[in-house]
Design an enzyme around this catalytic site. Structure first.
Site, PDB file in Angstrom:
ATOM      1  N   THR A 168      -4.729 -55.312 -24.219  1.00  0.00           N
ATOM      2  CA  THR A 168      -4.494 -56.696 -24.626  1.00  0.00           C
ATOM      3  C   THR A 168      -3.568 -57.366 -23.607  1.00  0.00           C
ATOM      4  O   THR A 168      -3.595 -58.586 -23.456  1.00  0.00           O
ATOM      5  CB  THR A 168      -3.868 -56.776 -26.036  1.00  0.00           C
ATOM      6  OG1 THR A 168      -2.834 -55.793 -26.123  1.00  0.00           O
ATOM      7  CG2 THR A 168      -4.903 -56.516 -27.108  1.00  0.00           C
ATOM      8  N   LYS A 189      -3.351 -61.226 -21.767  1.00  0.00           N
ATOM      9  CA  LYS A 189      -2.150 -62.070 -21.642  1.00  0.00           C
ATOM     10  C   LYS A 189      -1.966 -62.520 -20.200  1.00  0.00           C
ATOM     11  O   LYS A 189      -1.660 -63.682 -19.923  1.00  0.00           O
ATOM     12  CB  LYS A 189      -0.912 -61.296 -22.131  1.00  0.00           C
ATOM     13  CG  LYS A 189      -0.958 -60.999 -23.619  1.00  0.00           C
ATOM     14  CD  LYS A 189       0.023 -59.913 -24.063  1.00  0.00           C
ATOM     15  CE  LYS A 189      -0.375 -59.397 -25.445  1.00  0.00           C
ATOM     16  NZ  LYS A 189       0.288 -58.136 -25.812  1.00  0.00           N
ATOM     17  N   LYS A 214       2.808 -51.759 -19.066  1.00  0.00           N
ATOM     18  CA  LYS A 214       2.138 -51.091 -20.190  1.00  0.00           C
ATOM     19  C   LYS A 214       2.764 -49.713 -20.355  1.00  0.00           C
ATOM     20  O   LYS A 214       3.549 -49.282 -19.502  1.00  0.00           O
ATOM     21  CB  LYS A 214       0.638 -50.957 -19.922  1.00  0.00           C
ATOM     22  CG  LYS A 214       0.305 -50.354 -18.539  1.00  0.00           C
ATOM     23  CD  LYS A 214      -1.177 -50.276 -18.272  1.00  0.00           C
ATOM     24  CE  LYS A 214      -1.795 -51.568 -17.800  1.00  0.00           C
ATOM     25  NZ  LYS A 214      -2.772 -52.118 -18.718  1.00  0.00           N
ATOM     26  N   ARG A 215       2.448 -49.015 -21.459  1.00  0.00           N
ATOM     27  CA  ARG A 215       2.948 -47.657 -21.594  1.00  0.00           C
ATOM     28  C   ARG A 215       2.584 -46.840 -20.363  1.00  0.00           C
ATOM     29  O   ARG A 215       1.544 -47.073 -19.736  1.00  0.00           O
ATOM     30  CB  ARG A 215       2.340 -46.987 -22.835  1.00  0.00           C
ATOM     31  CG  ARG A 215       2.972 -47.431 -24.135  1.00  0.00           C
ATOM     32  CD  ARG A 215       4.455 -47.163 -24.181  1.00  0.00           C
ATOM     33  NE  ARG A 215       4.734 -45.762 -24.415  1.00  0.00           N
ATOM     34  CZ  ARG A 215       5.129 -45.268 -25.583  1.00  0.00           C
ATOM     35  NH1 ARG A 215       5.306 -46.063 -26.623  1.00  0.00           N
ATOM     36  NH2 ARG A 215       5.378 -43.981 -25.722  1.00  0.00           N
ATOM     37  N   LYS A 234      -3.849 -44.525 -17.684  1.00  0.00           N
ATOM     38  CA  LYS A 234      -3.666 -45.910 -17.230  1.00  0.00           C
ATOM     39  C   LYS A 234      -3.463 -45.984 -15.720  1.00  0.00           C
ATOM     40  O   LYS A 234      -3.486 -47.037 -15.116  1.00  0.00           O
ATOM     41  CB  LYS A 234      -2.486 -46.550 -17.964  1.00  0.00           C
ATOM     42  CG  LYS A 234      -2.740 -46.707 -19.461  1.00  0.00           C
ATOM     43  CD  LYS A 234      -1.534 -47.287 -20.172  1.00  0.00           C
ATOM     44  CE  LYS A 234      -1.646 -47.268 -21.689  1.00  0.00           C
ATOM     45  NZ  LYS A 234      -2.470 -48.348 -22.255  1.00  0.00           N
ATOM     46  N   HIS A 255      -8.696 -47.108 -32.455  1.00  0.00           N
ATOM     47  CA  HIS A 255      -8.035 -47.689 -31.282  1.00  0.00           C
ATOM     48  C   HIS A 255      -7.942 -46.750 -30.099  1.00  0.00           C
ATOM     49  O   HIS A 255      -7.274 -47.078 -29.120  1.00  0.00           O
ATOM     50  CB  HIS A 255      -6.611 -48.137 -31.625  1.00  0.00           C
ATOM     51  CG  HIS A 255      -6.536 -49.279 -32.579  1.00  0.00           C
ATOM     52  ND1 HIS A 255      -6.496 -50.592 -32.176  1.00  0.00           N
ATOM     53  CD2 HIS A 255      -6.502 -49.301 -33.929  1.00  0.00           C
ATOM     54  CE1 HIS A 255      -6.429 -51.376 -33.232  1.00  0.00           C
ATOM     55  NE2 HIS A 255      -6.434 -50.607 -34.311  1.00  0.00           N
TER      56      HIS A 255
END
Ligand code: 26V
Length: 822
Positions: free
Chosen positions: A663, A667, A555-556, A561, A364
């Protein structure tokens, strides 16, 4: 509420439900119904559902047994389930019955559902994926269950105080957890520590004996997992650590009462907390023990069930598949070998064949710092026999490849299960790859990078072992439950077949250009935004204009990111507004949500920055009409369910080649948000599915990023020199524009972003990001254009259902089939 006698709830009509809820209020909670409040009704309703679910679970078990079905067991150190009550009501299709039932008693079902705490037994994507898979397995009537740890404290609760993240413990069972079933009768005894003695068996062969070990106990708790339509109920089995009486008694008998209690407390520490990612170095004994604890309990439970059906251990892979969710349960390779070789006396080669055919592994993450390596010294102390087995696996494996491909020393060193430089360490990813028959990544791009970057030598040796399984999300929680307005609209337009078969959303496509449908679609979005605005006003006091474009990054918090890129753009917009007098075509609301690992300095500082920027902008009258910024605290599944349906724009802006899949991106798009994103992870496949014209792409490709980094080509100062927009934003940060009381607070960001070895290339992507946002703004201000694109997103996301993902795993890796009721 009047008291009612005991009754069964085989039927799901209002009467029997009502009867059972009242019965639980009286007999399980010990209260007269007349005194029941919201919390009591919530508890009694959950208990009522549990009774029903347990019946179905037993029925499902019989069905699998009679079919002699192959089972799949998902081993994951994390499960991010989110609240269960509402989800169960929806999957059992009794939400309407229950709503009117409790309404008759003067209660509101939504308020009742708010009483449940999120079981946050995971950090982020990996744990949530596991929860989506469980939902899909049950919905598809597939014999697949989860194994995990019953943490007492889930992921920390986040609050924002003085513009900074504050962490508090998450005692998620504070209100009780009526859904779970304690299974003390199936507790497992786990050996740990000790040493290995070399002996010879009666056959003259080497017989190692693991001696002087201490023991621990794993007590299972089962959480029923109901599929949509209430036909199949699988389970998630979580183990809690306890000390054994046996162990304590020995010390008690030596007269050391205090030591015995201390040992008891230490044993129970093992399932006490979920580690927040990034917060451990792989030297923490407790984390290693957690991983072993999960693996031992799961393998013991799985093989016990298998053998109970009088099966020959040689048939294990025919009836059992075990999926390793990342390397955290990779010790399963050594533990299954130990069980087969030491306990069941299966010859090594045979045992290795069985182990390999049973296990499969999903990677992952590509981030090198997340690749688990455990010091050999630590493993020697905690798991002496497992270390010995790992060495033996390694010896045989290296011998074999020497014969097969005659590799040079450097290749052998890379492929070894042991890292030799520095202190010796066990490479858990190598152990998982060597011990499994399948290794998969979680998006097309990521699976390619797994082969090329992470495991090139293994991919050359075993090309057939590596495959891709693009992630998915369950449409039940992420559309049907989370977005009731959109669900109703879709069902009105195309029927409700989409809930089980998400590809049916394609039928919405012809409606994308239909003015009446567009209007209804955007009215749903507007209502969701108003609901979110009310929540934000209540929780953080910021008033959001619902006609603005809601732009969300949830998100984290992590440098890769690139929340920083987003903030830089917001600062740019703000300065243009107040310094240049530029009026944007549409007002914007920027919402951030996400937790930073407690020990991750930069991530926590990014939250601080977002909060400081928000404070300045939200207080500036000149910006009031056009710009609002919010940091929504304590991101978790239940908050995601509020944020995602209200998004117009979804920020998926990681540096290409860093996000394995994502993911959240799925969504948002499923709920009709348009993505602004890079060619990273599943973004690439989402863009292909929804159409290039319905996705705002920007930024370098993974290949370009790789080339820049490898050749040391990236020169942030060049971008700084060339683009006044970049200079203005960075200079503002460096000069303390958002922290007047501490002007140098964010100087570190200036330095970091301008450093030649800045790994995430923020400045390289900044101008394209700005320009793309400019286009987003223009298109948002044309409602018909926007509505059409948003509808196309929803209509074309069918592929990203976790039902599709799970079917692919079942077909290609697990070899399991649906076992529906007759
Ligand atoms: C690492 C560690 C390190 C030690 C402490 C605890 C801990 C917990 C988790 C991790 C690795 C996290 C890996 C992860 O969540 N990966 C995400 O997996 C998603 C599902 O496949 C995927 O969509 C995301 O892109 C990926 O970041």
């Amino acid at each position: 509420m009047a008291p009612v006698a005991k009754c069964n709830i085989e039927t799901l009509e209002g009467d029997s439900l009502s009867c059972s809820i009242r019965d639980h209020i009286t007999h399980s909670l010990g209260k007269p119904c007349s005194e029941a409040g919201h919390r009591d009704v919530a508890m009694a309703l959950s208990m009522t559902l549990r009774d029903r679910l347990v019946d179905r679970m037993l029925e499902t078990r019989m069905r699998y047994r009679e079919a002699r079905a192959k089972r799949m067991y998902y081993l994951s150190i994390e499960y991010l389930l989110g609240r269960c009550l509402g989800n169960n009501l929806f999957n059992m299709k009794i939400d309407d019955v229950c709503r009117s039932l409790v309404k008759d008693w003067g209660f509101d079902l939504e308020e009742i559902r708010e009483f449940e705490r999120d079981p946050s037994l995971g950090n982020g994507g990996l744990g949530r994926l596991a929860a989506c898979f469980l939902d899909s397995l049950a919905t598809l009537d597939m014999p697949g269950c989860g194994y995990g740890i019953h943490y007492e404290f889930g992921l920390f609760k986040q609050s924002i105080e003085n513009d900074r993240q504050v962490e508090r413990p998450d005692y998620w069972m504070a209100e009780g957890m009526p859904l779970q079933l304690e299974r003390r009768d199936q507790a497992v005894i786990i050996p740990i520590y000790g040493r290995v003695e070399d002996h010879q068996g009666p056959d003259g062969k080497y017989l190692p004996l693991w001696v002087d070990w201490q023991d621990l106990m794993g007590v299972p708790y089962d959480i029923p997992i109901v599929g949509f339509g209430d036909k199949t109920v699988n389970y998630l089995r979580l183990f809690a650590a306890q000390s054994t009486d046996n162990f304590n008694m020995e010390i008690f008998d030596q007269g050391d009462y205090i030591k015995a209690i201390r040992q008891k407390v230490y044993s129970e520490l093992i399932s006490k907390i979920l580690y927040p990612s990034e917060s451990i170095s792989f030297g923490k004994e407790l984390r290693l023990i957690q991983e072993y604890f999960l693996v031992f309990c799961a393998i013991r439970d799985i093989t016990r069930r298998f053998l109970k059906q009088n099966r020959n251990i040689e048939e294990l892979p025919e009836f059992t598949a075990i999926q390793l969710n990342d390397t955290h349960p990779a010790l399963a390779v050594a533990e299954l070998m130990r069980l087969l070789v030491d306990e069941r006396r299966v010859p090594w080669d045979r045992a290795w064949n069985l182990t390999n055919r049973t296990l499969s592994f999903t990677n992952h993450t590509l981030m090198p710092e997340s690749l688990e390596m455990w010091p050999v010294d630590l493993m020697q102390k905690v798991l002496p026999r497992h270390l010995q087995i790992i060495y033996e696996i390694n010896r045989r494996f290296l011998d074999e490849i020497r014969i097969v491909s005659n590799p040079d020393d450097a290749t052998l060193r890379r492929m070894s299960l042991i890292e030799e430089s520095g202190g010796k360490q066990v490479r858990m990813a190598n152990l998982a790859v060597v011990g499994s028959h399948s290794v998969n990544g979680v998006s097309k791009l990521h699976s390619e990078l797994v082969k090329k970057v992470l495991f090139p030598d293994y991919a050359a040796l075993w090309p057939g072992k590596f495959n891709n399984k693009t992630n998915g999300i369950t449409p039940r929680r992420w559309l049907y439950k989370a977005n009731r307005g959109l669900s109703a609209l879709i069902t009105e337009a195309i029927g409700d077949g989409w809930i089980m078969d998400l590809d049916q959303l394609k039928k919405l496509e012809p409606l994308a250009g239909d003015a009446a449908f567009q209007e209804k679609f955007m009215a749903v979005k507007r209502a969701n935004k108003e609901r979110l605005a009310a929540f934000v006003a209540k929780t953080s006091g910021v008033v959001l204009p619902p006609h603005a474009a809601f732009d969300i990054q949830a998100k984290r918090i992590h440098e890769y990111k690139r929340q920083l890129l987003n903030v830089m753009h917001i600062i740019h917009d703000y300065l243009r507004l107040v310094e240049d007098g530029y009026e944007p075509p549409e007002p914007r609301v920027y919402i951030f949500a996400g937790k930073a690992a407690p020990g991750y300095f930069e991530a926590k500082e990014i939250i601080h920055l977002i909060c400081c920027v928000a404070k300045v902008i939200n207080a500036d009258k000149q910006a009031a009409e056009y710009l609002k910024v919010v940091f929504a605290a304590d991101y978790r599944v239940s908050l995601a369910e509020k944020l995602i349906p209200a998004a117009d724009i979804s920020e998926q802006i990681s540096t290409a080649g860093t996000e394995a899949s994502g993911t959240g991106n799925m969504k948002f798009s499923l709920n009709g948000a348009l993505t602004i994103g890079t060619l990273d992870g599943a973004n690439i496949e989402i863009r292909e599915a929804v159409g290039e014209e319905n996705f705002y792409l920007f930024g370098l490709t993974a290949q370009e990023v790789e080339r820049q980094l490898a050749a040391g080509l990236y020169d942030p100062w060049e971008y700084y020199g060339k683009h006044p927009e970049i200079r203005r934003v960075l200079d503002a940060l460096s000069a303390g524009r958002f922290t007047p009381e501490d002007p140098s607070a964010f100087h570190w960001i200036f330095e970091k972003l301008l450093s030649r070895n800045e790994r995430y290339l923020h400045l390289a992507d900044f101008m394209p990001y700005l320009e793309t946002h400019q286009r987003v703004g223009m298109e948002y201000s044309r409602p018909e254009v926007w509505a059409q694109k948003a509808i196309c997103n929803t209509a074309r996301m069918g592929y990203f259902s976790s039902d599709r993902t799970v079917r692919e795993y079942a077909r290609d890796i697990w070899g399991i089939k649906p076992v529906p009721p007759k």
